[in-house]
Design a protein around this motif. Structure first.
Motif, short mmCIF file in Angstrom:
data_model
loop_
_atom_site.label_atom_id
_atom_site.label_comp_id
_atom_site.label_asym_id
_atom_site.label_seq_id
_atom_site.Cartn_x
_atom_site.Cartn_y
_atom_site.Cartn_z
N LEU A 78 40.08 55.67 39.33
CA LEU A 78 39.10 54.62 39.08
C LEU A 78 38.24 54.44 40.32
O LEU A 78 38.68 54.70 41.43
N GLY A 79 37.03 54.00 40.12
CA GLY A 79 36.16 53.74 41.26
C GLY A 79 36.73 52.60 42.10
O GLY A 79 37.67 51.91 41.71
N LYS A 80 36.16 52.43 43.27
CA LYS A 80 36.63 51.36 44.14
C LYS A 80 36.24 50.00 43.58
O LYS A 80 35.18 49.85 42.99
N ALA A 81 37.10 49.04 43.81
CA ALA A 81 36.78 47.67 43.41
C ALA A 81 35.68 47.12 44.33
O ALA A 81 35.63 47.45 45.51
N SER A 82 34.82 46.30 43.77
CA SER A 82 33.79 45.67 44.60
C SER A 82 34.44 44.60 45.47
O SER A 82 35.58 44.20 45.23
N GLU A 83 33.70 44.14 46.47
CA GLU A 83 34.25 43.11 47.33
C GLU A 83 34.55 41.83 46.57
O GLU A 83 35.57 41.18 46.79
N ALA A 84 33.68 41.50 45.65
CA ALA A 84 33.90 40.29 44.85
C ALA A 84 35.17 40.41 44.03
O ALA A 84 35.94 39.45 43.88
N GLU A 85 35.41 41.61 43.53
CA GLU A 85 36.64 41.83 42.75
C GLU A 85 37.86 41.70 43.67
O GLU A 85 38.85 41.06 43.31
N GLU A 86 37.78 42.30 44.84
CA GLU A 86 38.90 42.20 45.79
C GLU A 86 39.20 40.74 46.12
O GLU A 86 40.36 40.32 46.18
N ASP A 87 38.15 39.97 46.33
CA ASP A 87 38.34 38.55 46.66
C ASP A 87 39.07 37.83 45.54
O ASP A 87 39.95 37.01 45.77
N MET A 88 38.68 38.14 44.31
CA MET A 88 39.31 37.47 43.17
C MET A 88 40.77 37.94 43.02
O MET A 88 41.65 37.15 42.71
N LEU A 89 41.00 39.21 43.31
CA LEU A 89 42.37 39.72 43.21
C LEU A 89 43.29 39.05 44.23
O LEU A 89 44.50 38.90 43.99
N ASP A 90 42.72 38.63 45.37
CA ASP A 90 43.53 37.92 46.36
C ASP A 90 44.14 36.66 45.77
O ASP A 90 45.16 36.17 46.22
N LEU A 91 43.48 36.12 44.77
CA LEU A 91 43.94 34.87 44.15
C LEU A 91 44.87 35.10 42.96
O LEU A 91 45.49 34.18 42.45
N ALA A 92 44.94 36.34 42.52
CA ALA A 92 45.74 36.62 41.33
C ALA A 92 47.23 36.55 41.65
O ALA A 92 47.67 37.03 42.69
N ALA A 93 47.97 35.97 40.73
CA ALA A 93 49.42 35.92 40.90
C ALA A 93 49.98 37.33 40.79
O ALA A 93 49.52 38.13 39.98
N ALA A 94 50.93 37.65 41.64
CA ALA A 94 51.65 38.92 41.56
C ALA A 94 50.74 40.13 41.74
O ALA A 94 51.00 41.20 41.20
N ALA A 95 49.65 39.96 42.49
CA ALA A 95 48.77 41.11 42.72
C ALA A 95 49.46 42.14 43.62
O ALA A 95 50.26 41.78 44.48
N THR A 96 49.15 43.39 43.39
CA THR A 96 49.72 44.48 44.18
C THR A 96 48.59 45.33 44.73
O THR A 96 47.42 45.08 44.42
N ARG A 97 48.94 46.36 45.46
CA ARG A 97 47.91 47.23 46.04
C ARG A 97 47.16 48.01 44.97
O ARG A 97 46.07 48.51 45.22
N THR A 98 47.72 48.14 43.80
CA THR A 98 47.01 48.86 42.74
C THR A 98 46.55 47.91 41.64
O THR A 98 46.38 48.31 40.50
N SER A 99 46.36 46.66 42.00
CA SER A 99 45.83 45.68 41.04
C SER A 99 44.34 45.86 40.85
O SER A 99 43.63 46.23 41.78
N ARG A 100 43.89 45.58 39.65
CA ARG A 100 42.45 45.54 39.36
C ARG A 100 42.20 44.43 38.36
O ARG A 100 43.10 43.96 37.68
N LEU A 101 40.92 44.05 38.29
CA LEU A 101 40.51 43.14 37.22
C LEU A 101 40.06 44.02 36.06
O LEU A 101 39.13 44.83 36.21
#
Ligand code: FES
Length: 111
Positions: free
Chosen positions: A61-84
């Motif tokens: 998959l392509g790289k997540a955008s910075e905005a997506e990364e920021d939102m993933l920081d808030l996601a419960a149980a996020a991991t290094r391979t998390s995506r929205l």
């Protein structure tokens, strides 16, 4: 076409679906009955569409955008391979994708 395997949070249930190029992963998941709320409908203002991509598939998959990364920081149980999942548009280069759906616990706020 992309062959997608959804795996439930406890690893017990698997569901296989086919997705056409151009489809958004969140919509495919919802159509398949996966428990993803996607409250903001792709506006990157929630993280209820959070999924965990199989480590082997993540680089496809392509790289997540910075905005997506920021939102993933808030996601419960996020991991290094998390995506929205609302930010993942499928294309024919990705033949298969294994996606773990973290479960419904992160949708409990406000209840
Ligand atoms: Fe809200 Fe994806 S649906 S961030």
């Amino acid at each position: 076409m992309t062959h997608i395997t959804f795996i439930s949070a406890d690893g017990e249930r698997r569901q296989e679906v086919q997705a056409a190029a151009g489809a958004v992963l969140l919509e495919i998941a919802q159509a398949a009955g996966q428990p993803l709320e996607g409250t903001c409908e792709g506006q990157m203002a929630c993280s209820t569409c959070h999924v965990i991509i199989d480590a082997a598939d993540f680089p496809k998959l392509g790289k997540a955008s910075e905005a997506e990364e920021d939102m993933l920081d808030l996601a419960a149980a996020a991991t290094r391979t998390s995506r929205l999942s609302c930010q993942i548009v499928l294309d024919d280069k990705v033949a298969s994708l294994t996606v773990r759906v973290p479960g419904e616990c992160h949708n409990m706020q406000g209840m």
